[in-house]
Design a protein around this motif. Structure first.
Motif, PDB file in Angstrom:
ATOM      1  N   UNK A  18       0.102 -15.090 -14.609  1.00 44.72           N
ATOM      2  CA  UNK A  18       1.208 -14.654 -15.782  1.00 44.72           C
ATOM      3  C   UNK A  18       2.491 -15.480 -15.441  1.00 44.72           C
ATOM      4  N   UNK A  19       2.735 -15.981 -14.245  1.00 43.69           N
ATOM      5  CA  UNK A  19       3.944 -16.685 -14.166  1.00 43.69           C
ATOM      6  C   UNK A  19       3.805 -18.041 -14.897  1.00 43.69           C
ATOM      7  N   UNK A  20       2.869 -18.598 -14.754  1.00 43.87           N
ATOM      8  CA  UNK A  20       2.581 -19.943 -15.430  1.00 43.87           C
ATOM      9  C   UNK A  20       2.678 -19.634 -16.800  1.00 43.87           C
ATOM     10  N   UNK A  21       2.121 -18.739 -17.374  1.00 40.82           N
ATOM     11  CA  UNK A  21       1.991 -18.419 -18.841  1.00 40.82           C
ATOM     12  C   UNK A  21       3.633 -18.014 -19.313  1.00 40.82           C
ATOM     13  N   UNK A  22       4.335 -17.343 -18.473  1.00 44.01           N
ATOM     14  CA  UNK A  22       5.677 -16.897 -18.691  1.00 44.01           C
ATOM     15  C   UNK A  22       6.770 -18.540 -18.713  1.00 44.01           C
ATOM     16  N   UNK A  23       6.214 -19.243 -17.919  1.00 42.16           N
ATOM     17  CA  UNK A  23       7.021 -20.428 -17.955  1.00 42.16           C
ATOM     18  C   UNK A  23       6.698 -21.107 -19.396  1.00 42.16           C
ATOM     19  N   UNK A  78       0.572 -15.013 -26.090  1.00 43.11           N
ATOM     20  CA  UNK A  78       0.614 -15.490 -24.912  1.00 43.11           C
ATOM     21  C   UNK A  78       1.039 -14.510 -23.408  1.00 43.11           C
ATOM     22  N   UNK A  79       1.558 -13.267 -23.616  1.00 41.58           N
ATOM     23  CA  UNK A  79       1.981 -12.683 -22.605  1.00 41.58           C
ATOM     24  C   UNK A  79       1.470 -11.392 -22.536  1.00 41.58           C
ATOM     25  N   UNK A  80       1.519 -10.518 -23.549  1.00 43.69           N
ATOM     26  CA  UNK A  80       1.096  -9.082 -23.749  1.00 43.69           C
ATOM     27  C   UNK A  80      -0.148  -8.528 -22.832  1.00 43.69           C
ATOM     28  N   UNK A  81      -1.256  -9.313 -22.785  1.00 38.99           N
ATOM     29  CA  UNK A  81      -2.544  -8.963 -22.350  1.00 38.99           C
ATOM     30  C   UNK A  81      -2.286  -9.006 -20.702  1.00 38.99           C
ATOM     31  N   UNK A  82      -1.155  -9.291 -19.970  1.00 42.48           N
ATOM     32  CA  UNK A  82      -0.972  -9.352 -18.862  1.00 42.48           C
ATOM     33  C   UNK A  82      -0.673  -7.800 -18.483  1.00 42.48           C
ATOM     34  N   UNK A  83       0.109  -7.299 -19.198  1.00 45.69           N
ATOM     35  CA  UNK A  83       0.729  -5.948 -18.894  1.00 45.69           C
ATOM     36  C   UNK A  83      -0.196  -4.645 -18.762  1.00 45.69           C
ATOM     37  N   UNK A  84       0.052  -3.859 -17.867  1.00 45.02           N
ATOM     38  CA  UNK A  84      -0.624  -2.532 -17.630  1.00 45.02           C
ATOM     39  C   UNK A  84       0.219  -1.681 -16.710  1.00 45.02           C
ATOM     40  N   UNK A  85       1.037  -0.629 -17.130  1.00 48.08           N
ATOM     41  CA  UNK A  85       1.010  -0.487 -18.694  1.00 48.08           C
ATOM     42  C   UNK A  85       1.838  -1.152 -19.492  1.00 48.08           C
ATOM     43  N   UNK A  86       1.805  -0.976 -20.772  1.00 51.79           N
ATOM     44  CA  UNK A  86       2.741  -1.740 -21.719  1.00 51.79           C
ATOM     45  C   UNK A  86       4.254  -1.559 -21.415  1.00 51.79           C
ATOM     46  N   UNK A  87       5.022  -2.339 -21.259  1.00 52.58           N
ATOM     47  CA  UNK A  87       6.567  -1.833 -20.657  1.00 52.58           C
ATOM     48  C   UNK A  87       7.337  -1.335 -21.963  1.00 52.58           C
TER      49      UNK A  87
END
Length: 99
Positions: A18-23, A78-87
């Motif tokens: 996630x951190x790499x994808x966020x960068x 790029x990012x939403x599939x990392x979240x659980x639950x959705x923020x």
């Protein structure tokens, strides 16, 4: 100026990815009209918990300009599939504390 604040919970074991994808995705948001700055903070007590803070010129720059753009679709992919639950996204404005 408004502050977008989002508490994020990343799926267990996906923190480094996630951190790499966020960068990589950061250049998407930073290119948007009305964008001022952003930062991602990692929680020290809870693994996988992050705080995203984004400064925008106006609420509409975020809710309309970014959220209704093709760039947002790329950000989401790029990012939403990392979240659980959705923020939940919240917006704040500065309170003047000077007389």
């Amino acid at each position: 100026m408004i502050l977008e604040a989002v508490m994020l919970q990343v799926k267990r074991g996906m923190e480094e990815e996630y951190e790499e994808a966020f960068r990589k995705a950061s250049n998407i948001i930073s290119s948007m009209k009305g964008y001022r700055s952003h930062e991602l903070q990692r929680c020290m007590e809870v693994k996988g918990k992050y705080l995203l803070l984004v400064k925008w010129e106006s609420l509409e720059d975020h809710t309309v300009g970014f959220r209704k753009s093709s760039e947002y679709q790329e950000w989401k992919q790029q990012l939403h599939h990392f979240y659980d639950p959705f923020p939940t996204v919240e917006h704040f404005e500065r309170v003047s504390i000077e007389d």
